[in-house]
Design an enzyme around this catalytic site. Structure first.
Site, PDB file in Angstrom:
ATOM      1  N   TYR A   1     -66.829   5.338  96.410  1.00  0.00           N
ATOM      2  CA  TYR A   1     -66.867   7.095  96.043  1.00  0.00           C
ATOM      3  C   TYR A   1     -68.147   6.013  94.455  1.00  0.00           C
ATOM      4  O   TYR A   1     -68.648   7.354  94.450  1.00  0.00           O
ATOM      5  CB  TYR A   1     -66.047   7.121  95.412  1.00  0.00           C
ATOM      6  CG  TYR A   1     -65.498   8.586  94.509  1.00  0.00           C
ATOM      7  CD1 TYR A   1     -65.768   9.187  95.306  1.00  0.00           C
ATOM      8  CD2 TYR A   1     -65.507   7.969  92.268  1.00  0.00           C
ATOM      9  CE1 TYR A   1     -65.730  11.286  93.967  1.00  0.00           C
ATOM     10  CE2 TYR A   1     -66.148   9.740  92.309  1.00  0.00           C
ATOM     11  CZ  TYR A   1     -66.086  10.408  92.655  1.00  0.00           C
ATOM     12  OH  TYR A   1     -65.727  11.422  92.515  1.00  0.00           O
TER      13      TYR A   1
ATOM     14  N   LYS B   1     -71.754   8.314  94.109  1.00  0.00           N
ATOM     15  CA  LYS B   1     -71.603   9.274  92.425  1.00  0.00           C
ATOM     16  C   LYS B   1     -72.989   8.253  91.355  1.00  0.00           C
ATOM     17  O   LYS B   1     -74.239   9.247  90.544  1.00  0.00           O
ATOM     18  CB  LYS B   1     -70.175   9.165  91.705  1.00  0.00           C
ATOM     19  CG  LYS B   1     -69.407  10.145  92.227  1.00  0.00           C
ATOM     20  CD  LYS B   1     -69.804  11.321  91.947  1.00  0.00           C
ATOM     21  CE  LYS B   1     -68.612  12.760  92.472  1.00  0.00           C
ATOM     22  NZ  LYS B   1     -69.877  14.376  92.563  1.00  0.00           N
TER      23      LYS B   1
ATOM     24  N   ASP C   1     -71.422  29.570 104.789  1.00  0.00           N
ATOM     25  CA  ASP C   1     -71.318  27.867 106.329  1.00  0.00           C
ATOM     26  C   ASP C   1     -71.898  27.161 105.442  1.00  0.00           C
ATOM     27  O   ASP C   1     -73.308  27.099 105.393  1.00  0.00           O
ATOM     28  CB  ASP C   1     -70.976  28.466 107.032  1.00  0.00           C
ATOM     29  CG  ASP C   1     -70.194  28.563 107.330  1.00  0.00           C
ATOM     30  OD1 ASP C   1     -68.640  29.243 106.875  1.00  0.00           O
ATOM     31  OD2 ASP C   1     -70.432  29.745 108.268  1.00  0.00           O
TER      32      ASP C   1
HETATM   33  N1  LIG Z   1     -61.299  15.370  89.766  1.00  0.00           N
HETATM   34  C1  LIG Z   1     -61.126  14.588  89.311  1.00  0.00           C
HETATM   35  O1  LIG Z   1     -60.952  13.585  89.108  1.00  0.00           O
HETATM   36  C2  LIG Z   1     -63.217  14.497  88.710  1.00  0.00           C
HETATM   37  C3  LIG Z   1     -63.594  13.283  87.986  1.00  0.00           C
HETATM   38  C4  LIG Z   1     -65.188  13.294  87.595  1.00  0.00           C
HETATM   39  C5  LIG Z   1     -66.162  13.948  88.956  1.00  0.00           C
HETATM   40  N2  LIG Z   1     -65.188  15.136  89.771  1.00  0.00           N
HETATM   41  C6  LIG Z   1     -66.316  16.103  90.753  1.00  0.00           C
HETATM   42  O2  LIG Z   1     -66.075  17.199  90.147  1.00  0.00           O
HETATM   43  C7  LIG Z   1     -66.408  17.553  91.812  1.00  0.00           C
HETATM   44  C8  LIG Z   1     -65.674  18.679  92.014  1.00  0.00           C
HETATM   45  O3  LIG Z   1     -64.283  17.512  92.469  1.00  0.00           O
HETATM   46  P1  LIG Z   1     -62.904  18.431  92.050  1.00  0.00           P
HETATM   47  O4  LIG Z   1     -62.287  18.048  91.265  1.00  0.00           O
HETATM   48  O5  LIG Z   1     -63.216  19.904  91.801  1.00  0.00           O
HETATM   49  O6  LIG Z   1     -61.940  18.541  93.386  1.00  0.00           O
HETATM   50  P2  LIG Z   1     -62.306  19.913  94.904  1.00  0.00           P
HETATM   51  O7  LIG Z   1     -61.169  20.832  94.293  1.00  0.00           O
HETATM   52  O8  LIG Z   1     -61.390  18.370  95.723  1.00  0.00           O
HETATM   53  O9  LIG Z   1     -63.198  19.925  95.306  1.00  0.00           O
HETATM   54  C9  LIG Z   1     -64.208  19.309  95.807  1.00  0.00           C
HETATM   55  C10 LIG Z   1     -65.208  19.960  96.485  1.00  0.00           C
HETATM   56  O10 LIG Z   1     -65.943  19.053  98.022  1.00  0.00           O
HETATM   57  C11 LIG Z   1     -65.407  19.920  98.886  1.00  0.00           C
HETATM   58  N3  LIG Z   1     -65.915  18.592  99.761  1.00  0.00           N
HETATM   59  C12 LIG Z   1     -65.568  18.042 100.373  1.00  0.00           C
HETATM   60  N4  LIG Z   1     -66.250  17.837 101.461  1.00  0.00           N
HETATM   61  C13 LIG Z   1     -67.535  18.329 101.670  1.00  0.00           C
HETATM   62  C14 LIG Z   1     -67.621  18.642 103.475  1.00  0.00           C
HETATM   63  N5  LIG Z   1     -67.898  18.146 104.177  1.00  0.00           N
HETATM   64  N6  LIG Z   1     -68.264  19.831 103.596  1.00  0.00           N
HETATM   65  C15 LIG Z   1     -68.472  20.329 102.172  1.00  0.00           C
HETATM   66  N7  LIG Z   1     -67.273  20.566 101.027  1.00  0.00           N
HETATM   67  C16 LIG Z   1     -66.783  19.368 100.600  1.00  0.00           C
HETATM   68  C17 LIG Z   1     -64.230  20.749  98.654  1.00  0.00           C
HETATM   69  O11 LIG Z   1     -64.054  21.564 100.264  1.00  0.00           O
HETATM   70  P3  LIG Z   1     -63.033  21.441 101.115  1.00  0.00           P
HETATM   71  O12 LIG Z   1     -61.563  22.689  99.696  1.00  0.00           O
HETATM   72  O13 LIG Z   1     -63.568  22.061 102.356  1.00  0.00           O
HETATM   73  O14 LIG Z   1     -62.506  20.542 100.497  1.00  0.00           O
HETATM   74  C18 LIG Z   1     -63.887  21.017  97.249  1.00  0.00           C
HETATM   75  O15 LIG Z   1     -64.867  22.537  97.533  1.00  0.00           O
HETATM   76  C19 LIG Z   1     -67.019  16.119  92.707  1.00  0.00           C
HETATM   77  O16 LIG Z   1     -68.027  16.540  93.076  1.00  0.00           O
HETATM   78  C20 LIG Z   1     -65.932  15.368  92.409  1.00  0.00           C
HETATM   79  O17 LIG Z   1     -67.081  14.783  92.501  1.00  0.00           O
HETATM   80  C21 LIG Z   1     -63.882  15.370  90.371  1.00  0.00           C
END
Ligand SMILES: NC(=O)c1ccc[n+]([C@@H]2O[C@H](COP(=O)([O-])OP(=O)(O)OC[C@H]3O[C@@H](n4cnc5c(N)ncnc54)[C@H](OP(=O)(O)O)[C@@H]3O)[C@@H](O)[C@H]2O)c1
Ligand SMILES: Cc1cc2nc3c(=O)[nH]c(=O)nc-3n(C[C@H](O)[C@H](O)[C@H](O)COP(=O)(O)OP(=O)(O)OC[C@H]3O[C@@H](n4cnc5c(N)ncnc54)[C@H](O)[C@@H]3O)c2cc1C
Lengths: 476, 254
Positions: free
Chosen positions: B160, B164, B65
């Protein structure tokens, strides 16, 4: 001696605690890791180091294992150079008592002039007695003389629960678990072994060249029993009809009578030191498909088709690579892996299929070494088993390589064979039990002298050897 | 323990439901990774991911968790995850992230604090602990999911983007501090990725997928690159954009 790979790679003291740690790697230089290195100056200091460890501990001899057996990331590595000393050879029995850190090179230098040779020698003299026992090494005479531990009468073993005297009679389980046990039962401080009497430091060698693998293997099957030493060098880069062409060399220690008068003066001389040294890692890609294929071709062409009774110095017959020190640096910064497996005599087809797979994948490999093994000894982790063994050096780089080797593992395991842990750096852990079905027995014996699972190497951590005990002490 | 080809056998995902992180885990499990620790807040989501990874060949997928709004928990989460791995940890991925809604968040101090905490404060605190644990272990690799949004922060998503930027800078500093420890830290900088995070949003130029990011992360395992851009072209795009005068930057669309 702990020599970091390069000075700039030694950890500088900093908040993230590599200060005082040394980067260690195996001969293949693929998986370096940092550990605290100590070199106890005797058995008392060694016992102290093993006595109250706060991290994992493993012994390191001369670092000639190819993979990650003699290193322990974040832990303590005990260098054995100070476990020195070579007794006189008992004239009647050929027994000699040697410190666990003594190299075969030093042992040979001290006893060969008196007419005694080591009973088993690997392809280099730069291995320690402890390393030879821990890997239960084999030589070109395995089909005749079995492996190293067979010639060991007793040893002293420093373990986390104290130092014990071990012989095959006093504690067969611990004796044989230590033979091939990759340092996971303790540190061998001294061993008594029986040497082989020889009349000269020369070999009488028969050489034959074959255009394909069948020829080589048939000659070995029919003729090896007539020789004490036998090895074939096989080309794994040729294809089709010339697949596995090879050169078979077999020999005996030359007798005094066989030496011409001109060589009588050098009848019993110890091998010399290396003449060449590679100063630093070569640029990546120096050894590639083209350069290695050219080497193999030249080497094959140079060999005589058939020549009998040629006299070779011991060193060039047994240790041709010892003439160049640090030759492993030629493989460049990414290093190389050695793949060595053994299969039963009935599985010669597996040997062929392995060579075919390597050739088809077009991964460069220097001449592979093919040998026949006699029956294995009782060591549960000892590598040799009656049949065939093939070993080859492969530079890291080609993207097909990891997959080909995984495929070979499956083939070897399915054929009831195994890979050699002293060479391994990449086996899939789940195949270990199939290859070494007596693993559980080994772990039980190791746990007897090391109940807290203190002894561990990168190899044992990677393959999960003794994992049950190690988990128990997770962050206590 | 990594093998001779740099292939990991055990993995921790901080952000155990992240599309990108799970695509990465899938690839490693298809090779020789057998332990994947999932840390996150969505148990149901992580249980589904665990079933999937186990079916693909993982042998142990424990769940830990983790709530990234709870800053005080950071070190404990890392310790729990290392414990759950039952042995050496080869790679840890920091994938927790929260995009938020810029227009709504920018006037809400509570939301600004939450986005900043989830994207920066909590990940930074976990990194501090993870670095210590890896250094103790003597080997390991940390992959930090940053974003091009932090390379040059824009009006359109500065809540955001700034968080980052903070994480990116922290990670680069830590990467330097870890030199010579046997532990590597690499910063992954994707552009727009089609994942749950961006669902329903208009794609930006150079948009990519979790699979492509995951492939780049696998590639990073055998490289010494401190920063990995996905797609790679963004490195050059941002080489230019970084130096565009503010007046022009302001007028760029998006
Ligand atoms: N998608 C994009 O365009 C993009 C671009 C550049 C960088 N990134 C970065 O890549 C990483 C992964 O993103 P993704 O695209 O795979 O999106 P994602 O599937 O939404 O993953 C985000 C993760 O963060 C978790 N999270 C958010 N708030 C939380 C909290 N309060 N406590 C615990 N966990 C929390 C989410 O859990 P839950 O499922 O519980 O919400 C999920 O596991 C992130 O750091 C994101 O900023 C994404
Ligand atoms: C060019 C070359 C050719 C080779 N040819 C052969 C061959 O023909 N046949 C063959 O069998 N092997 C061969 N080897 C492999 C080599 O013989 C083994 O790896 C051997 O174990 C190396 O000894 P070392 O002292 O360098 O041990 P290291 O590499 O330092 O250690 C190997 C293992 O032994 C353990 N160990 C070391 N010292 C002790 C000790 N005092 N007590 C307990 N455990 C200890 C270590 O923990 C480790 O698990 C070859 C290696 C090279 C480089």
């Amino acid at each position: 001696m702990a020599e970091p790979l390069a000075p700039e790679e030694t950890g500088a003291p900093g908040p993230f605690g590599s200060g005082g740690r040394t980067l260690l790697a195996g001969w293949g230089r693929t998986s370096p890791s940092y550990a605290t290195v100590v070199e106890p100056d005797g058995v008392d200091a060694l016992e102290a180091a093993l006595g109250a460890p706060t991290t994992n501990v493993i012994a390191r001899g001369l670092g000639r294992s190819y993979g990650d057996a003699a290193q322990c990331a974040g832990g303590l590595v005990i260098e054995t150079a100070a476990l020195a000393g070579i007794s006189d050879v008992e004239a009647e029995t050929g027994l000699v008592t040697v410190g666990g850190g003594v190299s075969l090179d030093d042992l040979i230098a001290s006893t060969l002039p008196h007419g005694w040779f080591v009973p088993v020698t690997p392809g280099t003299r730069q291995v320690s007695i402890g390393g030879a026992l821990a890997a239960d090494i084999h030589g070109k005479n395995h089909h005749r003389d079995s492996s190293f531990a067979t010639h060991v009468r007793r040893f002293s073993l420093a373990t986390p629960t104290g130092t014990v005297e071990v012989s095959p009679a006093s504690d067969p389980e611990l004796f044989w678990a230590t033979a091939g046990g990759m340092g996971l039962t303790g540190v061998v401080t001294e061993a008594t072994l029986s040497l082989l009497p020889v009349e000269t430091s020369w070999m009488s060698v028969d050489t034959e060249r074959f255009d394909d693998l069948d020829g080589v293997m048939a000659a070995m099957e029919s003729g090896d029993d007539g020789y004490r030493y036998s090895v074939a060098w096989v080309d794994c880069m040729t294809r089709g009809a010339r697949l596995g062409r090879g050169v078979l060399t077999r020999g005996e220690h030359a007798t005094a009578k066989e030496l011409p008068a001109a060589k009588a003066g050098s009848a019993l001389t110890a091998p010399g030191s290396p003449r060449l040294k590679i100063p630093r890692p070569a640029p990546p890609g120096l050894l590639n498909r083209a350069s290695i294929a050219a080497f193999n071709e030249a080497w094959f062409r140079r060999a005589p088709r058939h020549r009998m009774g040629e006299l070779h110095p011991l060193a060039s017959f047994f240790h041709p690579l010892d003439g160049v020190s640090d030759w492993n640096l030629l493989y460049g910064p990414r290093g190389f892996v050695q793949y060595q497996f053994a299969v039963a005599a009935s599985e010669s087809e597996t040997v062929r299929r392995a060579i075919e797979a390597l050739s088809a994948a077009r991964v460069p490999s220097f001449l592979a070494v093919l040998k026949r093994f006699g029956p294995g000894d009782p060591g549960p982790l000892s590598f040799p088993m009656a049949g065939w063994t093939l070993a080859l050096d492969l530079p890291v780089g080609p993207s097909a390589l990891p997959g080909v080797l995984d495929h070979l593992d499956e083939m070897v395991a399915a054929a009831g064979g195994r890979v050699y842990l002293a060479k391994d750096a990449r086996l899939r852990p789940e195949l270990l039990g199939a290859m070494y079905p007596r693993l559980g027995e080994f772990e039980a014996t190791a746990a007897r002298v090391d109940p807290d699972g203190v002894l561990a190497s990168d190899l044992s951590r990677r393959l999960g050897i003794g994992a049950a005990t190690n988990h128990a002490k997770e962050h206590v | 323990m990594n093998d001779a080809f740099g292939k990991p056998q055990s993995l921790i995902l901080l952000g155990g439901t992240s599309d990108i992180a799970l695509a990465f885990a899938e690839r490693l499990v298809a090779d020789r990774c057998r332990t994947v620790v999932l840390a996150g807040r969505d148990r149901t989501g992580m249980e589904a991911a665990a079933r999937h990874l186990l079916a693909d060949g993982a042998t142990s997928v424990p769940i830990v968790d983790a709530d990234a709004t709870d800053v005080a928990s950071a070190a404990q989460v890392v310790d729990d995850a290392f414990k759950a791995a039952e042995g050496d940890v080869d790679v840890l991925v920091v994938a927790v992230g929260l995009l938020g809604h810029q227009s709504a968040d920018e006037r809400d101090p509570g939301r600004v604090a939450e986005v900043t905490t989830v994207n920066y404060t909590w990940p930074a605190a976990t990194l501090a602990r993870a670095a210590e644990r890896f250094a103790e272990q003597g080997h390991g690799r940390i992959l930090v999911l940053s974003s091009v949004a932090g390379v040059r922060v824009r009006r359109a998503n500065y809540v955001y983007g700034a968080s980052k930027a903070g994480l990116d800078g922290y990670a680069l500093g830590l990467s330097e501090a870890l030199r010579g420890s046997g532990v590597a830290l690499q910063v992954i900088r994707p552009g727009f990725v089609h994942s749950k995070m961006t669902e329903g949003l208009d794609a930006a130029p150079f948009a990519t997928t979790p699979d492509v990011v995951a492939d780049a992360m696998v590639g990073a395992l055998t490289s010494n690159a401190q920063v990995v851009w996905v797609p790679g072209a963004l490195r050059f795009v941002f080489g230019v954009l970084r130096n565009v005068p503010q007046a022009a930057w302001r007028r760029l669309p998006g």
